[in-house]
Design a protein around this motif. Structure first.
Motif, PDB file in Angstrom:
ATOM      1  N   ILE A 118       0.832  -1.197   0.000  1.00 35.92           N
ATOM      2  CA  ILE A 118       0.000   0.000   0.000  1.00 35.92           C
ATOM      3  C   ILE A 118       0.869   1.250   0.000  1.00 35.92           C
ATOM      4  O   ILE A 118       1.971   1.258   0.560  1.00 35.92           O
ATOM      5  CB  ILE A 118      -0.970   0.024   1.206  1.00 35.92           C
ATOM      6  N   PRO A 119       0.398   2.338  -0.615  1.00 32.38           N
ATOM      7  CA  PRO A 119       1.149   3.592  -0.572  1.00 32.38           C
ATOM      8  C   PRO A 119       1.011   4.266   0.791  1.00 32.38           C
ATOM      9  O   PRO A 119      -0.099   4.423   1.304  1.00 32.38           O
ATOM     10  CB  PRO A 119       0.498   4.428  -1.672  1.00 32.38           C
ATOM     11  N   THR A 120       2.147   4.654   1.377  1.00 29.42           N
ATOM     12  CA  THR A 120       2.142   5.342   2.677  1.00 29.42           C
ATOM     13  C   THR A 120       3.171   6.479   2.662  1.00 29.42           C
ATOM     14  O   THR A 120       4.087   6.512   3.483  1.00 29.42           O
ATOM     15  CB  THR A 120       2.453   4.362   3.825  1.00 29.42           C
ATOM     16  N   PRO A 121       3.033   7.424   1.734  1.00 26.49           N
ATOM     17  CA  PRO A 121       4.034   8.489   1.623  1.00 26.49           C
ATOM     18  C   PRO A 121       4.052   9.417   2.832  1.00 26.49           C
ATOM     19  O   PRO A 121       3.079   9.526   3.566  1.00 26.49           O
ATOM     20  CB  PRO A 121       3.594   9.233   0.359  1.00 26.49           C
ATOM     21  N   GLY A 122       5.197  10.063   2.983  1.00 18.85           N
ATOM     22  CA  GLY A 122       5.377  11.004   4.085  1.00 18.85           C
ATOM     23  C   GLY A 122       6.853  11.104   4.412  1.00 18.85           C
ATOM     24  O   GLY A 122       7.463  12.158   4.267  1.00 18.85           O
ATOM     25  N   HIS A 123       7.458  10.004   4.849  1.00 23.72           N
ATOM     26  CA  HIS A 123       8.905   9.996   5.089  1.00 23.72           C
ATOM     27  C   HIS A 123       9.630  10.396   3.805  1.00 23.72           C
ATOM     28  O   HIS A 123      10.526  11.234   3.814  1.00 23.72           O
ATOM     29  CB  HIS A 123       9.330   8.610   5.557  1.00 23.72           C
ATOM     30  N   SER A 170       1.198  14.242   5.622  1.00 23.02           N
ATOM     31  CA  SER A 170       0.877  12.998   4.942  1.00 23.02           C
ATOM     32  C   SER A 170       1.341  11.796   5.763  1.00 23.02           C
ATOM     33  O   SER A 170       0.623  10.797   5.880  1.00 23.02           O
ATOM     34  CB  SER A 170       1.540  12.971   3.563  1.00 23.02           C
ATOM     35  N   GLN A 171       2.517  11.897   6.345  1.00 20.01           N
ATOM     36  CA  GLN A 171       3.035  10.787   7.134  1.00 20.01           C
ATOM     37  C   GLN A 171       2.151  10.518   8.347  1.00 20.01           C
ATOM     38  O   GLN A 171       1.854   9.350   8.659  1.00 20.01           O
ATOM     39  CB  GLN A 171       4.475  11.061   7.567  1.00 20.01           C
ATOM     40  N   GLU A 172       1.724  11.564   9.025  1.00 12.20           N
ATOM     41  CA  GLU A 172       0.849  11.374  10.186  1.00 12.20           C
ATOM     42  C   GLU A 172      -0.467  10.718   9.776  1.00 12.20           C
ATOM     43  O   GLU A 172      -0.973   9.826  10.469  1.00 12.20           O
ATOM     44  CB  GLU A 172       0.587  12.703  10.873  1.00 12.20           C
ATOM     45  N   LYS A 173      -1.017  11.127   8.654  1.00 15.31           N
ATOM     46  CA  LYS A 173      -2.256  10.530   8.149  1.00 15.31           C
ATOM     47  C   LYS A 173      -2.080   9.031   7.912  1.00 15.31           C
ATOM     48  O   LYS A 173      -2.915   8.221   8.352  1.00 15.31           O
ATOM     49  CB  LYS A 173      -2.661  11.219   6.847  1.00 15.31           C
ATOM     50  N   HIS A 174      -0.998   8.659   7.260  1.00 12.51           N
ATOM     51  CA  HIS A 174      -0.791   7.246   6.962  1.00 12.51           C
ATOM     52  C   HIS A 174      -0.393   6.448   8.197  1.00 12.51           C
ATOM     53  O   HIS A 174      -0.738   5.263   8.317  1.00 12.51           O
ATOM     54  CB  HIS A 174       0.236   7.096   5.839  1.00 12.51           C
ATOM     55  N   LEU A 204      -7.434   7.004  16.143  1.00 13.62           N
ATOM     56  CA  LEU A 204      -8.800   7.284  15.709  1.00 13.62           C
ATOM     57  C   LEU A 204      -9.174   8.727  16.040  1.00 13.62           C
ATOM     58  O   LEU A 204      -9.768   9.439  15.214  1.00 13.62           O
ATOM     59  CB  LEU A 204      -9.775   6.309  16.378  1.00 13.62           C
ATOM     60  N   GLY A 205      -8.809   9.181  17.234  1.00 17.95           N
ATOM     61  CA  GLY A 205      -9.096  10.547  17.633  1.00 17.95           C
ATOM     62  C   GLY A 205      -8.342  11.555  16.773  1.00 17.95           C
ATOM     63  O   GLY A 205      -8.893  12.580  16.367  1.00 17.95           O
ATOM     64  N   SER A 206      -7.089  11.252  16.486  1.00 17.00           N
ATOM     65  CA  SER A 206      -6.296  12.145  15.642  1.00 17.00           C
ATOM     66  C   SER A 206      -6.839  12.211  14.234  1.00 17.00           C
ATOM     67  O   SER A 206      -6.919  13.295  13.640  1.00 17.00           O
ATOM     68  CB  SER A 206      -4.833  11.663  15.615  1.00 17.00           C
ATOM     69  N   ALA A 207      -7.245  11.070  13.695  1.00 19.97           N
ATOM     70  CA  ALA A 207      -7.802  11.033  12.340  1.00 19.97           C
ATOM     71  C   ALA A 207      -9.095  11.822  12.278  1.00 19.97           C
ATOM     72  O   ALA A 207      -9.354  12.558  11.308  1.00 19.97           O
ATOM     73  CB  ALA A 207      -8.027   9.594  11.909  1.00 19.97           C
TER      74      ALA A 207
END
Length: 212
Positions: A118-123, A170-174, A204-207
């Motif tokens: 899966i794509p998990t961009p950020g780093h 983006s990294q935090e989201k993924h 879940l709370g952060s999202a």
């Protein structure tokens, strides 16, 4: 389909005498489609071969060789796996043939019902993670440097500043998505860890906050 996960070597990152010393976690996924994820540095050939041999697997038994992103400590021995299809970040290839896959739209590269990339961009802008459903551990995510190590959940500076992040938002989201998905995570530079209920509640709370 039945898979099992073997962490051949735990990654690490540490400062010694003013210098950063680091190497990545190297993971073997055994099952219908054998996979190696992150092949350490170019100086680790014999170490990697020894780990595979101890697991009863040869380089030619590997169907997919994955580099979660383009940093040298994750790609050093891809050339050992010439029978495998290579997935390096968002690039999929075999020999001189390159395959178009729309990772950038969020689409997973599905290998079978129990194994996908899966794509998990950020780093970096093209990081990927491997999601594998296992019989003994549930869902395991081999996350590369999406997670530096378990401690970076309590101390975000480890992934944001020490490891470095091209796109922290983006990294935090993924990271949150993977925490909600996984039972266990194999981070880029530390041992595998269990995702606790508190980790999931926090993610879940952060999202939810980020969606507002």
């Amino acid at each position: 389909m039945s898979y099992c996960v073997h962490v051949l070597y735990d990654g690490y990152s540490k400062m010694e005498n003013g210098k950063m010393r680091a190497n990545c976690s190297c993971t073997l996924i055994k099952g219908p489609n054998n996979m190696i994820v992150d092949t350490m540095t170019a100086w680790d050939k014999e170490k990697l071969l020894s780990g595979l041999d101890s697991s009863g697997v040869s380089c030619d038994d590997i169907a997919y060789a994955v580099g979660t992103h383009g940093h040298s400590d994750h790609l050093g021995n891809l050339n050992l796996f010439t029978k495998a299809k290579h997935i390096v970040g968002f690039t999929v290839s075999y020999g001189d043939e390159f395959f178009i896959h729309p990772f950038e739209t969020g689409e997973a590269f599905k290998i079978d019902d129990s194994l996908q990339v899966i794509p998990t961009p950020g780093h970096t802008s093209a990081d990927v993670s491997v999601v594998v459903k296992t019989k003994d551990l549930g869902t395991v995510v081999v996350a590369g440097d999406l997670f530096e190590r378990e401690e970076d959940i309590a101390d975000p500076s480890l992934w944001k500043y020490i490891a470095g992040s091209e796109d922290p938002e983006s990294q935090e989201k993924h990271r949150n998505e993977v925490l909600l998905l996984a039972d266990y995570i194999i981070p880029g530079h530390g041992p595998m860890f269990k995702v606790t209920s508190l980790m999931k509640e926090t993610a879940l709370g952060s999202a939810a906050c980020n969606d507002k």
